[in-house]
Scaffold this motif. Structure first.
Motif, PDB file in Angstrom:
ATOM      1  N   UNK A  44     101.362 -38.384 -22.866  1.00 15.17           N
ATOM      2  CA  UNK A  44     101.027 -39.334 -23.283  1.00 15.17           C
ATOM      3  C   UNK A  44     100.061 -40.265 -21.724  1.00 15.17           C
ATOM      4  N   UNK A  45     100.412 -40.441 -20.886  1.00 16.50           N
ATOM      5  CA  UNK A  45      99.985 -41.167 -19.974  1.00 16.50           C
ATOM      6  C   UNK A  45      98.727 -40.682 -19.341  1.00 16.50           C
ATOM      7  N   UNK A  46      98.304 -38.796 -19.334  1.00 14.21           N
ATOM      8  CA  UNK A  46      97.239 -38.710 -19.033  1.00 14.21           C
ATOM      9  C   UNK A  46      96.124 -38.506 -20.074  1.00 14.21           C
ATOM     10  N   UNK A  47      96.434 -38.763 -21.554  1.00 11.46           N
ATOM     11  CA  UNK A  47      95.421 -39.445 -22.648  1.00 11.46           C
ATOM     12  C   UNK A  47      95.414 -40.659 -22.752  1.00 11.46           C
ATOM     13  N   UNK A  48      96.069 -42.042 -21.926  1.00 13.16           N
ATOM     14  CA  UNK A  48      95.890 -43.407 -22.183  1.00 13.16           C
ATOM     15  C   UNK A  48      95.049 -43.591 -20.624  1.00 13.16           C
ATOM     16  N   UNK A  49      95.079 -42.517 -19.720  1.00 15.11           N
ATOM     17  CA  UNK A  49      94.688 -42.703 -18.557  1.00 15.11           C
ATOM     18  C   UNK A  49      93.406 -42.113 -18.572  1.00 15.11           C
ATOM     19  N   UNK A  50      92.756 -41.549 -19.333  1.00 15.78           N
ATOM     20  CA  UNK A  50      91.172 -40.266 -19.738  1.00 15.78           C
ATOM     21  C   UNK A  50      90.717 -41.398 -20.019  1.00 15.78           C
ATOM     22  N   UNK A  51      91.292 -42.458 -21.221  1.00 13.66           N
ATOM     23  CA  UNK A  51      90.339 -43.591 -22.529  1.00 13.66           C
ATOM     24  C   UNK A  51      90.419 -44.861 -21.141  1.00 13.66           C
ATOM     25  N   UNK A  52      90.546 -44.985 -20.318  1.00 17.15           N
ATOM     26  CA  UNK A  52      90.380 -46.361 -19.550  1.00 17.15           C
ATOM     27  C   UNK A  52      89.964 -45.745 -18.081  1.00 17.15           C
ATOM     28  N   UNK A  53      89.338 -44.446 -18.143  1.00 19.42           N
ATOM     29  CA  UNK A  53      89.413 -44.150 -16.141  1.00 19.42           C
ATOM     30  C   UNK A  53      87.586 -44.339 -16.478  1.00 19.42           C
ATOM     31  N   UNK A  54      86.645 -44.147 -16.710  1.00 19.74           N
ATOM     32  CA  UNK A  54      84.768 -44.837 -16.821  1.00 19.74           C
ATOM     33  C   UNK A  54      85.235 -45.939 -17.064  1.00 19.74           C
ATOM     34  N   UNK A  55      86.301 -47.160 -17.372  1.00 16.25           N
ATOM     35  CA  UNK A  55      86.358 -48.479 -17.394  1.00 16.25           C
ATOM     36  C   UNK A  55      86.940 -48.991 -15.854  1.00 16.25           C
ATOM     37  N   UNK A  56      86.984 -48.409 -15.004  1.00 19.61           N
ATOM     38  CA  UNK A  56      87.309 -49.201 -14.104  1.00 19.61           C
ATOM     39  C   UNK A  56      87.095 -48.077 -12.225  1.00 19.61           C
ATOM     40  N   UNK A  57      86.227 -48.725 -12.287  1.00 20.59           N
ATOM     41  CA  UNK A  57      85.455 -48.037 -11.083  1.00 20.59           C
ATOM     42  C   UNK A  57      85.462 -49.118 -10.154  1.00 20.59           C
ATOM     43  N   UNK A  58      85.520 -50.637 -10.101  1.00 18.57           N
ATOM     44  CA  UNK A  58      85.518 -51.070  -9.007  1.00 18.57           C
ATOM     45  C   UNK A  58      86.427 -50.852  -7.693  1.00 18.57           C
ATOM     46  N   UNK A  59      85.827 -50.579  -6.714  1.00 20.90           N
ATOM     47  CA  UNK A  59      86.609 -50.506  -5.381  1.00 20.90           C
ATOM     48  C   UNK A  59      87.084 -51.860  -4.631  1.00 20.90           C
ATOM     49  N   UNK A  60      88.030 -51.407  -4.422  1.00 28.60           N
ATOM     50  CA  UNK A  60      88.531 -53.036  -3.175  1.00 28.60           C
ATOM     51  C   UNK A  60      88.506 -52.686  -1.355  1.00 28.60           C
ATOM     52  N   UNK A  61      88.214 -53.892  -0.785  1.00 27.00           N
ATOM     53  CA  UNK A  61      88.661 -53.287   0.815  1.00 27.00           C
ATOM     54  C   UNK A  61      89.877 -53.971   1.197  1.00 27.00           C
ATOM     55  N   UNK A  62      90.518 -52.133   1.334  1.00 25.74           N
ATOM     56  CA  UNK A  62      92.328 -52.637   1.482  1.00 25.74           C
ATOM     57  C   UNK A  62      92.181 -52.882   3.038  1.00 25.74           C
ATOM     58  N   UNK A  63      93.039 -53.204   3.267  1.00 21.50           N
ATOM     59  CA  UNK A  63      93.378 -53.807   5.337  1.00 21.50           C
ATOM     60  C   UNK A  63      94.059 -52.417   5.789  1.00 21.50           C
TER      61      UNK A  63
END
Length: 534
Positions: free
Chosen positions: A400-419
Motif C-alpha cells: 500500500x505504501x509503495x503504491x502511494x509513494x510511486x503516485x507522488x514520486x514525480x511531484x517531489x523533486x526539490x533538493x534541500x541543503x542539510x547541515x
C-alpha cells in the motif's frame, strides 16, 4: 568536528525486516532505494517469527471469517476498515511473496495434488496460517534478502543507526515535510546524512523496553521515538503483547515457543502435570494471547512457580519433529526432548500493538514520512493482535505504501541543503556505566510496574522514574558523542514514557491492558492518542 558524508536517494527505508524489504522490492523498478539496517540484514524480528502468516487459502474459509476473528481478538478497538482492507489484501500479498520464492509448506490433498498446509493458532476459527515448518520468518526474510541483494536500484547499508529525522521546518522552510535522516555509521563511528524525497519507518516494535522479551536486541522502539520527536502522533501504546510461551532456561535467551504448538494440540500444565487453561477460558490453550498470558502469570504468582510447562509429548514423535524441527533441535541441545518431555515456559514481551499513527497507505502526520509494520498504528490490532497477522501486516502495508509513494514520486523533486552533524561541543564518554545502569533500571521497572497486570500506583511509580531517567539521558546525550547503546537507550526511555502515559489514560481493562484498579470495560472504547508538543 563536522562530518561531511552525505548520501542521496529517492526513498530511504529505515529497517530491513519483512516490511522494509518488501517495500524496497515494490519500489525499486521505479526509484532509487536505500535500506538502512541497524545490525545485519538478518538480525530483526522477522527472522525469529516462527508461526506463520494468516491468509484465506481454504475454500471453506472466508475473508469475513478472518475479519471477525481479528475483531474479536482486538477486543473492540480495531478499526474495521483497516481489518477488512488487510484481510482482503492478504491472499494477493502472500501470492506475491510466493512468486518471489517463499517456499511455504505443502501437502497432498485427497486427489494427490499439492496444496498449502494450513495450521491453526489461538483466536482463529479456521486453519488459515501459511508456514514453513516452525521457521516461517526465517524463510520470508531470506527470500526477501535474496531478491533485494540482486536489484541494482537498492542500496543496502548495514550497521547504521538512524539518529533523527530531518524536516524542512528544521531547515527554516515554510513547509514542513521529512527530507532525510541523520544516521550513525557504526563502523566509522560518525554521524552522516541521507537525503531522500520519502522516508519510511520500518523499524519494528519496542519490546526491548522490558526485561524479558522474545525479541532480538534491535527492537528498541527507534522509529516510534524518532517519529514522536518529529511531531507525529502515536496511539494505543499501552497495548503491549506478552507472548504466553517463551522457553524458560538459563542458556536460552529470547527463544519463542510458537503459538502453533498450541494450535497443533499442546497443553499448558503445572509441574504436577495438571492442566489449568480450561478453568480460565472455554477455548483453553487456543484462547487469545492476552488471556493465556494473564492465566500463566496468575498461576505462577499463585503457586510461586518459576514457570509453567508446555506439553505436546502426547502427539506422535514423527509429527512433532516434522512440524517443529527448530524447536525440537533447540530444546534437545538444552537437554529437553519435546517428544517425551514438557517444555518449561514463561510469558515475555513480544509485540507492540500501538505505534505511529498512519492511514491505509502508511502515511503519517508528517508529509514525506511513512510507517509500516510493527512500528505503525493502523487500527488493525486494536487492544490485542491476532496470531500471525503481524507478518501479514508488513507485506500488505508495504504494498500500500509503495503504491502511494510511486503516485507522488514525480511531484517531489526539490533538493534541500542539510547541515552536517555538529560534534564540536561534545566529547567521548568517560562514564559508560551510566548507560548500563539506566538501561537495566528502565527495563526492570517497566517489567515490574507496567507488565501483564497493572495498577495505578505502579504506573505512577514508573512515570516518576522514567521522568528522572529522561532528564539524565537527555543531559548525557547533549554532552557526549553518540553510540549504539546511547541511541537505543534514548529511544527506549521515550517509548517507555509513551507506554506509561497511555496506560494511565486508559481507565478500563481491555485486551492487553489489564489493571486491577479498573477491571470493567467501557461500552464505547476509543484509541488512546498522544499528541507531541513540537
Amino acid at each position: 568536528m563536522r562530518t561531511n558524508a552525505e548520501y542521496q536517494s529517492d526513498v530511504l527505508i529505515i529497517g530491513s525486516g519483512a516490511a522494509g524489504l518488501s517495500l524496497a522490492l515494490k519500489l525499486a523498478d521505479h526509484a532509487k532505494v536505500t535500506v538502512l539496517s541497524k545490525s545485519g540484514l538478518t538480525e530483526g524480528s522477522t527472522l525469529y517469527a516462527q508461526g506463520g502468516i494468516a491468509a484465506v487459502f481454504d475454500e471453506a474459509d472466508s475473508v469475513e471469517g478472518h475479519v471477525a476473528d481479528t475483531l474479536v481478538a482486538g477486543a473492540g478497538l480495531c478499526d474495521e476498515d483497516t481489518v477488512s482492507f488487510t484481510a482482503s489484501s492478504a491472499a494477493a500479498s502472500l501470492n506475491w511473496l510466493i512468486d518471489k520464492g517463499a517456499p511455504f509448506d505443502q501437502v497432498a490433498d485427497d486427489n494427490g495434488e499439492q496444496q498449502y498446509h494450513l495450521t491453526k493458532e489461538g483466536g482463529h476459527s479456521h486453519r488459515r496460517i501459511l508456514h514453513a515448518a516452525d521457521a516461517t520468518g526465517k524463510v520470508v526474510q531470506t527470500t526477501l534478502i535474496d531478491n533485494v541483494s540482486q536489484h541494482p536500484n537498492i542500496t543496502l547499508m548495514e550497521r547504521f543507526n538512524a539518529v533523527d529525522l530531518i524536516s524542512t521546518k528544521q531547515l527554516n522552510q515554510a513547509t514542513n515535510r521529512i527530507v532525510g535522516a541523520y544516521v550513525w555509521n557504526r563502523e566509522a563511528e560518525k554521524v552522516e546524512v541521507i537525503k531522500a524525497r520519502f522516508v519510511i519507518l520500518a523499524t519494528g516494535g519496542a519490546s526491548k523496553v522490558y526485561q524479558y522479551t522474545s525479541n532480538p536486541d534491535v527492537s528498541s522502539g527507534d522509529g516510534i521515538a524518532m517519529a514522536w520527536r518529529a511531531g507525529c502522533r502515536v496511539a494505543n501504546m499501552e497495548f503491549n503483547q506478552f507472548h504466553p510461551t517463551c522457553l524458560f532456561h538459563p542458556d536460552a535467551k529470547n527463544f519463542l515457543l510458537t503459538e502453533a504448538l498450541r494450535g497443533e494440540g499442546a497443553y499448558l500444565r503445572h509441574a504436577d502435570g495438571t492442566r489449568f487453561m480450561p478453568s480460565f477460558d472455554e477455548r483453553a490453550e487456543l484462547a487469545p494471547r492476552d488471556i493465556v498470558a494473564r492465566a500463566i502469570d496468575f498461576e505462577m504468582k499463585r503457586l510461586g512457580s518459576d514457570c509453567v510447562y508446555l506439553d505436546i509429548s502426547h502427539k506422535p514423535a514423527e509429527f512433532i519433529i516434522s512440524h517443529f524441527p527448530t524447536i525440537y533441535e533447540r530444546c534437545l541441545k538444552l537437554g529437553i526432548d519435546i517428544t517425551t518431555d514438557p517444555i518449561p515456559a514463561v510469558p515475555a514481551a513480544h509485540y507492540t500493538c500501538g505505534g505511529v499513527m498512519t492511514d491505509l497507505t502508511g502515511q503519517t502526520d508528517m508529509r514525506g514520512l511513512y510507517a509500516i509494520g510493527e512500528v505503525a498504528y493502523t487500527g488493525l490490532h486494536g487492544a490485542n493482535r491476532l496470531a500471525s497477522n503481524s507478518l501479514l501486516e508488513c507485506i500488505v502495508f508495504a504494498h500500500a505504501a509503495a503504491d502511494d509513494v510511486l503516485s507522488k514520486l514525480h511531484k517531489t523533486r526539490k533538493d534541500y541543503r542539510i547541515p552536517a552533524w555538529d560534534e564540536s561541543k561534545v566529547t567521548n564518554s568517560d562514564e559508560e556505566v551510566i548507560i548500563q545502569h539506566n538501561w537495566h533500571e528502565l527495563r526492570l521497572f517497566m517489567w515490574d510496574y507496567v507488565g501483564i497486570v497493572r495498577t495505578t500506583k505502579r504506573l505512577e511509580r514508573a512515570l516518576r522514574r522514567v521522568n528522572l531517567l529522561q532528564q539524565e539521558i537527555d543531559e548525557y546525550y547533549s554532552n557526549f558523542r553518540v553510540s549504539n547503546n546511547l541511541l537505543e537507550l534514548r529511544n527506549l526511555v521515550t517509548v517507555a514514557d509513551l507506554i506509561i502515559r497511555s496506560a494511565l489514560e486508559r481507565k478500563e481493562s481491555r485486551g492487553l491492558h489489564y489493571t486491577l484498579d479498573y477491571p470493567e470495560q467501557f461500552d464505547e472504547p476509543e484509541p488512546t492518542i498522544l499528541q507531541p508538543k513540537v
